[in-house]
Write an enzyme that holds these catalytic residues in place. Structure first.
Site, PDB file in Angstrom:
ATOM      1  N   LYS A 109       0.837  -1.202   0.000  1.00 21.07           N
ATOM      2  CA  LYS A 109       0.000   0.000   0.000  1.00 21.07           C
ATOM      3  C   LYS A 109       0.875   1.256   0.000  1.00 21.07           C
ATOM      4  O   LYS A 109       2.060   1.188   0.327  1.00 21.07           O
ATOM      5  CB  LYS A 109      -0.922  -0.019   1.218  1.00 21.07           C
ATOM      6  N   TYR A 149      16.865  28.603  11.741  1.00 22.12           N
ATOM      7  CA  TYR A 149      15.710  29.382  12.188  1.00 22.12           C
ATOM      8  C   TYR A 149      15.551  29.287  13.701  1.00 22.12           C
ATOM      9  O   TYR A 149      15.655  28.201  14.274  1.00 22.12           O
ATOM     10  CB  TYR A 149      14.433  28.871  11.526  1.00 22.12           C
TER      11      TYR A 149
HETATM   12  C1  LIG Z   1      -0.499  -1.885   6.663  1.00 19.87           C
HETATM   13  C2  LIG Z   1      -1.126  -3.147   7.092  1.00 19.87           C
HETATM   14  C3  LIG Z   1      -0.338  -4.275   7.370  1.00 19.87           C
HETATM   15  C4  LIG Z   1       1.171  -4.228   7.416  1.00 19.87           C
HETATM   16  O1  LIG Z   1       1.566  -3.710   8.669  1.00 19.87           O
HETATM   17  P1  LIG Z   1       3.108  -3.579   9.062  1.00 19.87           P
HETATM   18  O2  LIG Z   1       3.091  -3.073  10.467  1.00 19.87           O
HETATM   19  O3  LIG Z   1       3.687  -2.560   8.125  1.00 19.87           O
HETATM   20  O4  LIG Z   1       3.714  -4.901   8.902  1.00 19.87           O
HETATM   21  C5  LIG Z   1      -0.990  -5.458   7.655  1.00 19.87           C
HETATM   22  N1  LIG Z   1      -2.338  -5.523   7.685  1.00 19.87           N
HETATM   23  C6  LIG Z   1      -3.121  -4.454   7.452  1.00 19.87           C
HETATM   24  C7  LIG Z   1      -4.590  -4.586   7.519  1.00 19.87           C
HETATM   25  C8  LIG Z   1      -2.543  -3.229   7.150  1.00 19.87           C
HETATM   26  O5  LIG Z   1      -3.319  -2.173   6.921  1.00 19.87           O
END
Ligand SMILES: *Cc1c(COP(=O)(O)O)cnc(C)c1O
Length: 364
Positions: A41, A259
């Site tokens: 994702k 800054y």
């Molecule tokens: C993003 C996600 C994962 C992966 O999680 P990680 O902590 O990056 O391993 C697994 N399951 C779902 C439903 C997610 O949204």
């Protein structure tokens, strides 16, 4: 226009697709009985969906993502593995596209269930029935599961059903209570299950089930950096963010940096100015002392991060000069350390890389 004779700004992200593949294979070795969705994702956590998928084309059991456009890309590129839509469908048209792309869908709410029942799909879908075990984001309550399951089983739009949950505390206090809830909801159903994110995959083998869902570990981040470093897990960094010094300043005692002048030199010192700032995705919340490499030598950032620049301490690096190589995170400097110094997690650093940073991919 004379833009073309300007040297390129030195910032660059290098993506080691071989390391990504090695991390995926490690996740599979760690959960040898399960199949493993490569969680890609958010453009593969900011690393580039196309190149990361390609690196595991021949070994990936499946891909998990959010966006039908990303699923469509994978099918057009002739990936034949299962693809899981982690938030399921958002509107009526999505169900048909999911069926035509042969993607599996999460069903997490009654409106989604109703839409699935009402659709007239060209082929039935594999459904991941999401159960809420304490995250309180998505999913049916344990009490709702029997009715939802009966309705899914009765629907001609459903080909297969897998019980799924997502843990809120697998990286910290553990999963005892959510796991007990999930077991209570699924154990007499005969369903295959999917529960493990990276943290649960690594820490709680009892949760592996039929499908694990590793994400951050594939990108070389530890899911629980306070408990175990990525290197100790055996993970390799995938993204290395590099730049260079574009200026060097000699400070007198009492002079300030950046800054707000939040860093004050206690004595005369040399500092370097790095072509990297928050508009590149470097976290502005990184405080003085955040680790950084100059010419491969570990030092610290100084003062506030600006939009396009940040400053670092060159004490003990007398050879550093304009043009010296800088590593912001990646090989030689775990992103987890930078994230911790900035009060965040490596996930956010990776996803926050901005489009103005050129990305290159190594295919060795
Ligand atoms: C993003 C996600 C994962 C992966 O999680 P990680 O902590 O990056 O391993 C697994 N399951 C779902 C439903 C997610 O949204």
């Amino acid at each position: 226009m004379v833009l073309s004779v300007q040297p390129a700004r030195p910032i660059r992200a290098r993506i080691d697709t071989r390391a990504f593949r090695d991390n995926y294979l490690l996740s599979k070795r760690t959960a040898p009985q399960a199949r493993a969705f490569c969680v890609v994702k958010a453009n593969a956590y900011g690393h580039g969906l196309a190149q990361c998928a390609q690196a595991v084309r021949d070994v990936a059991d499946g891909f998990a993502l959010l966006d039908l456009a990303e699923a469509n890309y994978l099918r057009e590129a002739e990936y034949v593995q299962p693809i899981l839509l982690l938030e399921g469908c958002f509107d009526a048209a999505d169900w048909h596209e999911a069926a035509s792309l042969r993607v599996s869908v999460v069903v997490h709410s009654l409106p989604q269930l109703q839409a699935l029942e009402a659709a007239r799909l060209m082929r039935p879908l594999e459904v991941f029935l999401k159960i809420n075990t304490g995250m309180n984001r998505l999913g049916f309550s344990v009490e709702e599961v029997p009715e939802v399951l009966a309705r899914l089983r009765a629907s001609t739009n459903v080909a297969a059903i897998i019980g799924m949950t997502h843990f809120a505390t697998a990286d910290g206090e553990g999963v005892d209570a959510p796991w007990a809830h999930f077991m209570a909801a699924t154990q007499d159903t005969g369903l295959q299950i999917s529960a493990s994110n990276s943290a649960a995959l690594l820490r709680f083998p009892q949760t592996h089930g039929a499908w694990v869902r590793p994400g951050i570990m594939l990108y070389g981040g530890s899911p629980m950096p306070a408990l175990q470093s990525a290197a100790d897990i055996g993970l390799k960094p995938v993204m290395t963010l590099e730049s260079a010094l574009i200026a060097v300043q000699e400070l007198h005692a009492g002079e300030r940096v950046g800054y707000g002048g939040t860093f004050v030199a206690e004595r005369a010192m040399r500092i370097g100015v790095v072509a990297c700032g928050y508009a590149d995705g470097y976290p502005r919340h990184a405080t003085t002392g955040t680790p950084i490499l100059v010419d491969g030598i570990r030092t610290r950032t100084l003062g506030r991060v600006s939009m396009d620049m940040l400053a670092c301490d060159l004490t003990g690096i007398p050879g550093a000069a304009i043009g010296s190589a800088v590593t912001l995170w990646g090989k030689g400097l775990p992103a987890d350390e930078v994230a911790t110094a900035a009060g965040t997690i490596s996930y956010e650093l990776f996803c926050a890389l901005t489009t103005r940073v050129p990305v290159s991919f190594a295919h060795d």
